[in-house]
Motif scaffolding. Structure first.
Motif, mmCIF file in Angstrom:
data_model
loop_
_atom_site.group_PDB
_atom_site.id
_atom_site.type_symbol
_atom_site.label_atom_id
_atom_site.label_comp_id
_atom_site.label_asym_id
_atom_site.label_seq_id
_atom_site.Cartn_x
_atom_site.Cartn_y
_atom_site.Cartn_z
ATOM 1 N N ILE A 222 43.878 50.802 37.890
ATOM 2 C CA ILE A 222 44.645 49.855 39.193
ATOM 3 C C ILE A 222 45.729 49.468 38.956
ATOM 4 N N LYS A 223 46.444 49.052 40.125
ATOM 5 C CA LYS A 223 47.870 48.571 39.841
ATOM 6 C C LYS A 223 47.993 47.085 40.213
ATOM 7 N N GLY A 233 41.750 33.453 33.372
ATOM 8 C CA GLY A 233 40.491 33.633 33.401
ATOM 9 C C GLY A 233 39.909 34.291 34.755
ATOM 10 N N SER A 234 40.984 34.842 35.301
ATOM 11 C CA SER A 234 40.660 35.901 36.499
ATOM 12 C C SER A 234 40.202 37.265 36.110
ATOM 13 N N VAL A 235 39.227 37.845 36.730
ATOM 14 C CA VAL A 235 38.810 39.445 36.685
ATOM 15 C C VAL A 235 39.209 40.163 37.610
ATOM 16 N N VAL A 236 40.308 40.877 37.601
ATOM 17 C CA VAL A 236 40.974 41.921 38.613
ATOM 18 C C VAL A 236 40.356 43.167 38.214
ATOM 19 N N LEU A 237 39.740 43.427 39.500
ATOM 20 C CA LEU A 237 38.948 44.886 39.687
ATOM 21 C C LEU A 237 39.618 45.733 40.697
ATOM 22 N N GLU A 238 40.569 45.052 41.711
ATOM 23 C CA GLU A 238 41.384 46.029 42.621
ATOM 24 C C GLU A 238 43.004 45.883 42.579
ATOM 25 N N ASP A 239 43.716 46.538 43.359
ATOM 26 C CA ASP A 239 45.163 46.686 42.929
ATOM 27 C C ASP A 239 45.734 45.292 43.624
ATOM 28 N N VAL A 240 46.638 44.739 42.881
ATOM 29 C CA VAL A 240 47.307 43.533 43.117
ATOM 30 C C VAL A 240 48.652 43.735 43.950
ATOM 31 N N ALA A 251 38.909 38.650 41.173
ATOM 32 C CA ALA A 251 40.009 38.053 41.732
ATOM 33 C C ALA A 251 40.599 38.129 42.992
ATOM 34 N N LYS A 252 41.099 37.622 43.693
ATOM 35 C CA LYS A 252 41.542 37.554 45.407
ATOM 36 C C LYS A 252 42.903 37.096 45.314
ATOM 37 N N VAL A 253 43.722 37.533 46.524
ATOM 38 C CA VAL A 253 44.942 37.106 46.721
ATOM 39 C C VAL A 253 44.710 35.661 47.317
ATOM 40 N N ILE A 254 45.654 34.876 46.654
ATOM 41 C CA ILE A 254 45.484 33.418 46.951
ATOM 42 C C ILE A 254 46.925 32.813 47.610
#
Length: 279
Positions: A222-223, A233-240, A251-254
């Motif tokens: 992912i990017k 502590g976040s878990v990023v599984l999709e592009d940011v 993780a979500k965009v906040i």
């Protein structure tokens, strides 16, 4: 016959290296203040003429073991520096990044002597160059030693830009096909890894000027866009996306990143705005 006037010699311009000059001055002061460490400081800093030589010596000192002695490691590093002279400026960019971003760093000499994040990163830079030249076993040996000594595991094939600050670094893992852009900051416990046992291009691509908070996990091919923040502590599984802050599991965009250069600002508080970051 008229005598010829002597040729006017051109002035010789000396190179300026403010980081190395500052580091040597700090070393002299440290040796004066702490005589018990004078020999140690002399061997690593004051006996050398260039920062890159001091880095090579310090790393070879730490990475040696019963299988590969210090002299062989040091000679290998010197060969790499001769083949890739641009590493000298990269060392300085990384050192400057630590000095300017880490509030616990008060002198340029500290990362060179003591900070395992800086030392592990420079070890990786040597291992990466060896990997590219087909010396994969030596590169893997350096990775193994770095993981054992520093608690930081970076695959030699991973591509990492310059001006990188690894703060603390304990538990940091960076996978084989990962890339990290210039001027990014990474804290301890971060994983830049895969999602399973698939082969090929399977690791994250981190943009420039990204801040990865402590314990963040970025997984898969992912990017993470430039100037993004990943909360601790976040878990990023999709592009940011670029210039955003993500948080949570998953993780979500906040919101926005909060400033133009989050990796330099190092503000890890959620909900901050640009004015707060610049104070």
């Amino acid at each position: 016959m008229a005598s010829q006037s002597p040729k006017t010699s051109k002035p010789v311009l000396k190179s300026v290296d403010p980081i190395w000059s500052s580091l040597r001055a700090e070393a002299e002061q440290a040796a004066h203040d702490e005589p018990a460490l004078a020999g140690f400081i002399y061997a690593i800093v004051l006996s050398h003429d260039r920062l890159e030589d001091a880095v090579s010596y310090r790393l070879s000192q730490r990475l040696k073991d019963s299988d590969v002695d210090q002299a062989l490691i040091l000679q290998t590093f010197e060969d790499v520096l001769q083949a890739v002279p641009e590493l000298a400026s990269i060392f300085r960019a990384d050192l400057s990044a630590v000095y300017t971003r880490d509030p616990a760093c008060y002198r340029h000499i500290e990362p060179l002597l003591y900070f395992k994040g800086f030392q592990a990163l420079q070890t990786h830079r040597f291992a990466h160059e060896l990997w590219k030249r087909g010396r994969k076993d030596f590169a893997l040996h350096l990775q193994s030693q770095s993981s054992r000594i520093f608690g930081i595991d970076i695959h030699p094939a991973a591509t990492i830009g310059q001006g990188i600050m690894i703060d603390h670094g304990t538990g940091l893992v960076i996978g084989e096909t990962s890339t990290i852009g210039d001027n990014s900051s990474i804290l301890h416990g971060v994983t830049i890894g895969g999602t399973g046992n698939e082969k090929g291009d399977r690791h994250p691509k981190i943009g420039a000027n990204v801040m990865l908070g402590a314990g963040a996990k970025i997984l898969g091919n992912i990017k993470v866009g430039c100037c993004a923040r990943v909360a601790a502590g976040s878990v990023v599984l999709e592009d940011v996306p670029h210039d955003t802050t993500v948080a949570g599991v998953p993780a979500k965009v906040i919101g926005p990143a909060g400033c133009a250069e989050p990796a330099r600002a190092m503000n890890q508080m959620l909900g901050c705005d640009e004015e707060t970051d610049q104070e």
